[in-house]
Write a protein that holds these residues in place. Structure first.
Motif, mmCIF file in Angstrom:
data_model
loop_
_atom_site.group_PDB
_atom_site.id
_atom_site.type_symbol
_atom_site.label_atom_id
_atom_site.label_comp_id
_atom_site.label_asym_id
_atom_site.label_seq_id
_atom_site.Cartn_x
_atom_site.Cartn_y
_atom_site.Cartn_z
ATOM 1 N N THR A 60 14.205 -50.971 -64.589
ATOM 2 C CA THR A 60 15.091 -51.445 -65.477
ATOM 3 C C THR A 60 14.631 -51.842 -66.812
ATOM 4 O O THR A 60 13.395 -52.638 -66.876
ATOM 5 N N THR A 61 15.109 -51.450 -68.243
ATOM 6 C CA THR A 61 14.677 -51.745 -69.264
ATOM 7 C C THR A 61 15.313 -52.926 -69.809
ATOM 8 O O THR A 61 16.721 -52.983 -69.968
ATOM 9 N N THR A 62 14.936 -53.974 -69.955
ATOM 10 C CA THR A 62 15.615 -55.387 -70.230
ATOM 11 C C THR A 62 15.355 -55.596 -71.887
ATOM 12 O O THR A 62 16.507 -56.453 -72.221
ATOM 13 N N GLU A 63 14.905 -54.974 -72.620
ATOM 14 C CA GLU A 63 14.442 -55.131 -73.956
ATOM 15 C C GLU A 63 14.018 -53.865 -74.707
ATOM 16 O O GLU A 63 13.046 -53.220 -73.882
ATOM 17 N N VAL A 87 10.441 -53.916 -72.720
ATOM 18 C CA VAL A 87 10.044 -54.659 -71.402
ATOM 19 C C VAL A 87 10.682 -53.963 -70.248
ATOM 20 O O VAL A 87 11.862 -53.854 -70.106
ATOM 21 N N LEU A 88 9.967 -53.601 -69.378
ATOM 22 C CA LEU A 88 10.322 -52.687 -68.246
ATOM 23 C C LEU A 88 10.137 -53.631 -67.065
ATOM 24 O O LEU A 88 8.981 -54.450 -66.933
ATOM 25 N N THR A 89 11.100 -53.641 -66.103
ATOM 26 C CA THR A 89 11.265 -54.427 -64.747
ATOM 27 C C THR A 89 11.099 -53.347 -63.537
ATOM 28 O O THR A 89 12.136 -52.727 -63.574
ATOM 29 N N ARG A 90 10.223 -53.638 -62.702
ATOM 30 C CA ARG A 90 10.443 -52.671 -61.262
ATOM 31 C C ARG A 90 10.911 -53.478 -59.946
ATOM 32 O O ARG A 90 10.358 -54.713 -60.273
ATOM 33 N N ASN A 145 5.415 -56.627 -62.461
ATOM 34 C CA ASN A 145 6.436 -55.835 -62.006
ATOM 35 C C ASN A 145 7.088 -55.973 -63.474
ATOM 36 O O ASN A 145 8.249 -55.514 -63.451
ATOM 37 N N ASP A 146 6.732 -56.817 -64.234
ATOM 38 C CA ASP A 146 7.281 -57.117 -65.454
ATOM 39 C C ASP A 146 6.435 -56.649 -66.642
ATOM 40 O O ASP A 146 5.365 -57.405 -66.611
#
Length: 374
Positions: A60-63, A87-90, A145-146
């Motif tokens: 997910t791209t949060t920023e 900013v990617l979160t897996r 993961n971030d």
């Protein structure tokens, strides 16, 4: 004897037969409406990190923050830097491949968590397409993961391609070899992913600029303007702007013809340089001589069309100059002139008046020359 000639048509019938031809010529010569050149400007395209479909559900791209900074370069181009931050979160601890698409000719550097993980050289072979290349990066399972993904790309942007005829500005039509970039219009496309819902974009151009529709940024000079924009599905975000005060290079001019003077008819030669800035005001500096005794340096200013409505319409202009005669006697004068021609070939008529100066009588000179531009 049998007369096989067709019967003569009355004059009115012949006139009506010519109407289609006259209508076609009128359509060619008619000026285009103001909106005819409101076309899509085409420029280099940037993309955010692409995650393959097999991994897309877990990332997910949060920023999302991106910006373009440009400064003037040679031959009407802009030296630009495209910078972006994501900013990617897996959701799981697994290797995630990332793909970065960027324009051909750009030097790009990708950082994961502040560390450089990939870079390119503009001389690399294209990976796909003609105008795009791609760079491959792996987000290893051992990292957090971030993660912050940073992209920086340096490239030169030329005037944007457009469906309209860009070759009719003053500098371009008179000097097609020296001024190949006649329009000060530039564009950059950004194709963001659906998430997040908004993106923060900024634009900085170190000279006056005015944006094309739809105006995302108000015009400015030497300052960075930032906006938060909501995404419209998969529609690209276009940064399209122009630099109205850009100085184009113009080009050299050379002419040959006949001139009259107190000595009678003599050849007249001229060589110099001219440029248009703004596009309707032509500035020139030339040296003229009769190849025998007279030599003069002439700065001149000409008022012409900034654009011609059609190729069949001649390029014309009128102007004034301040000739400075160097030989046989140094003296100042005044010039008026007119020009008529097509593209780089023109017929130029001049008339000079040198008032009485230091005991020398007044003189009147004129010329008719064929002038060429490069």
């Amino acid at each position: 004897m049998l007369d096989l000639r067709p019967p003569a048509q009355p004059p009115m019938t012949r006139a009506f037969a010519l109407l289609p031809l006259l209508a076609a010529l009128a359509a060619l010569a008619a000026p285009r409406p103001a909106g005819a050149c409101d076309c899509a400007l085409l420029g280099p395209t940037f993309h955010p990190p692409y995650v393959p479909e097999a991994f897309a559900a877990a990332v997910t791209t949060t920023e999302e923050v991106a910006g373009l900074t440009c400064r003037p370069a040679r031959r009407g181009r802009l030296a630009c830097t495209w910078s972006a931050r994501y900013v990617l979160t897996r959701a799981g601890a697994t290797d995630v491949p990332l793909t970065f698409a960027y324009p051909t000719g750009a030097d790009i550097v990708v950082r994961l968590g502040g560390d450089i993980v990939a870079s390119s050289i503009a001389a690399l072979d294209p990976r796909f397409g003609v105008g795009q290349r791609e760079l491959f990066v792996t987000w290893p399972a051992g990292q957090v993961n971030d993660i912050v993904v940073e992209v920086r790309a340096d490239l030169q942007i030329g005037p944007a391609a457009c469906g309209c005829d860009a070759g009719r500005t003053t500098n371009r039509r008179r000097h097609p070899l020296v001024s190949p970039a006649g329009l000060p219009d530039y564009a950059v496309d950004y194709r963001p992913q659906p998430g997040p819902e908004s993106v923060r974009l900024s634009l900085e151009l170190r000279r006056p600029w005015r944006e094309h529709r739809p105006g995302l940024f108000p015009g400015g000079e030497g300052r960075r303007i930032t906006r938060d924009l909501r995404k419209d599905g998969d529609e690209p975000i276009k940064l399209a702007f122009k630099t109205p005060l850009r100085l184009d290079p113009g080009g050299p001019i050379a002419g040959v013809g006949l001139g009259f003077s107190p000595e009678g008819l003599r050849p007249r030669l001229r060589l110099g340089w001219e440029l248009a800035w703004p596009q309707m005001w032509v500035h020139s500096l030339v040296i003229e001589t009769d190849a025998r005794a007279r030599v003069a340096v002439i700065p001149a200013w000409e008022l012409t069309y900034p654009r011609v409505p059609h190729r069949l319409v001649p390029d014309s202009g009128v102007g004034v100059g301040a000739p400075i005669q160097l030989a046989p006697l140094a003296r100042p004068g005044v010039r008026v002139f007119a020009r008529l021609g097509w593209l780089w070939c023109h017929l130029l008529g001049t008339f000079d008046v040198y008032p009485a100066f230091r005991g020398a009588p007044p003189e009147r000179l004129g010329s008719l020359m064929l002038q060429f531009g490069l």
